[in-house]
Structures are given as C-alpha cells and as structure tokens.
Design a protein around this motif. Structure first.
Motif, PDB file in Angstrom:
ATOM      1  N   GLU A   1       0.833  -1.217   0.000  1.00 45.21           N
ATOM      2  CA  GLU A   1       0.000   0.000   0.000  1.00 45.21           C
ATOM      3  C   GLU A   1       0.863   1.261   0.000  1.00 45.21           C
ATOM      4  O   GLU A   1       0.532   2.241  -0.656  1.00 45.21           O
ATOM      5  N   GLU A   2       1.966   1.220   0.751  1.00 42.12           N
ATOM      6  CA  GLU A   2       2.852   2.390   0.812  1.00 42.12           C
ATOM      7  C   GLU A   2       3.494   2.646  -0.547  1.00 42.12           C
ATOM      8  O   GLU A   2       3.592   3.793  -0.980  1.00 42.12           O
TER       9      GLU A   2
ATOM     10  N   LYS B   1       0.865   4.168  -2.838  1.00 45.33           N
ATOM     11  CA  LYS B   1       0.596   5.573  -2.494  1.00 45.33           C
ATOM     12  C   LYS B   1       1.704   6.485  -2.998  1.00 45.33           C
ATOM     13  O   LYS B   1       1.432   7.558  -3.552  1.00 45.33           O
ATOM     14  N   LYS B   2       2.973   6.081  -2.792  1.00 48.26           N
ATOM     15  CA  LYS B   2       4.090   6.905  -3.261  1.00 48.26           C
ATOM     16  C   LYS B   2       4.079   7.011  -4.776  1.00 48.26           C
ATOM     17  O   LYS B   2       4.337   8.076  -5.341  1.00 48.26           O
TER      18      LYS B   2
END
Length: 184
Positions: free
Chosen positions: A25-26, A29-30
């Motif tokens: 997920e990170e 998002k980035k």
C-alpha cells in the motif's frame, strides 16, 4: 558439504528487495503521488507554453528576429520538457504491475535510473536554454518598456529563476530518494 555451504552463502547474500513496513500500500501511495505531481508539472508547463505562444502572436514576434529566437527557444525548451515528461509517464504506466515483486522492482529501478539521467543532463540544458531565450528578450524589453518596468522584469525574473531552480532541485532530490529506497 562444502558446496552446500557455498550455495547457502550465495542464497543469503542475494539482493532481495525489501517491502516497506506498511507493505505494498505504501509503494502504491508513493507511486500515485509521484504520478500526480508529474501530471501537475505537465499542466503547469503546458499552460506556460500556451501563454508564451499567445504572447508570441500578440506581439507579432515573427516580425522581429530577436523576438522570434528568444521566444522560440523558450517555447522549444518547455515543449521538449513536456514531451519528455509525457513519454516517461507512458513508460511508467507500462510497468508490469502483475509481475513478481522482484521483476517489478527491477523495472522500477531502471525507470528511475532513466529519470536520473534526464534530471542530470537534459533538465539543466533545457533550463539554461529557457533562461538564455529570456535573456535574448531583455534588450528588447529595455528598448520598449519604461526603465521602472524593465527593472521590475529584470529583478523579478532573477528571483523567479532562482526559486524555479530550487524547486526543480527539490523535485529531483525527491525522485532520487525514491530510487534509493527502491534499491534498499
């Protein structure tokens, strides 16, 4: 047993990309944030090109060679930058999201290495050419504007170009930090 130890040793030393603490997920998002910033950058550059083209026709720049050269270089350098950004956005969209994490990470690293080359070589050349195009316009501004307006344009442009250089540098550092994180 010696070959087993060698194989085990090689296995332990392999370069396996680590997933961040928050997982995929990170990364997503980035990735989305960088894509959004690139789109905003493309829109700003596109608006600047449109304004310069409008100014070009408004002042009939095609009738004066110095105006034609100055505005032509400015528009050309921005247009090249927009095309490069558009091309890299397309390349990023074609990254194989469905592949294994290791393969995707390799492609992503290759993408950011290409971006690094763009930032280190092409961006400075385009920025300097844009500034040079503006500098070619300064004698015409001096001839056709009041001394107060000319001073305002001169000093504000120095400030704007300095701030723009810093913003470009910050954006480049941000993208390069993503590359460093991906390599870990």
């Amino acid at each position: 047993m010696n070959s087993y130890d060698e194989i085990k040793n090689q296995w332990d030393k392999r370069n396996v990309p680590l997933t961040p603490e928050k997982g995929v997920e990170e990364i997503i998002k980035k990735f989305a944030l960088i894509l959004k910033k690139q789109r905003i950058s493309q829109m700003v550059l596109g608006c600047t090109i449109a304004i310069l083209i409008g100014f070009f026709f408004y002042i009939s720049a095609y009738s004066h060679i110095q105006l034609l050269l100055g505005l032509g270089v400015m528009i050309g350098s921005l247009l090249i930058r927009v095309l490069i950004e558009y091309g890299t956005t397309i390349k990023k969209a074609k990254l194989p999201v469905g592949s294994s994490m290791a393969a995707y990470n390799e492609r992503l690293i290759a993408y950011y290495k290409a971006r690094r080359r763009i930032h280190y070589y092409i961006t400075p050349i385009l920025f300097v050419s844009y500034v040079m195009g503006f500098v070619w316009l300064l004698p015409l501004f001096r001839q056709n504007l009041s001394s107060g307006m000319y001073s305002y344009i001169l000093w504000s442009s120095i400030f704007i170009f300095a701030v723009l250089a810093v913003l470009i540098g910050v954006q480049i550092k941000r993208e390069l930090s993503v590359l460093k994180k991906l390599k870990q």
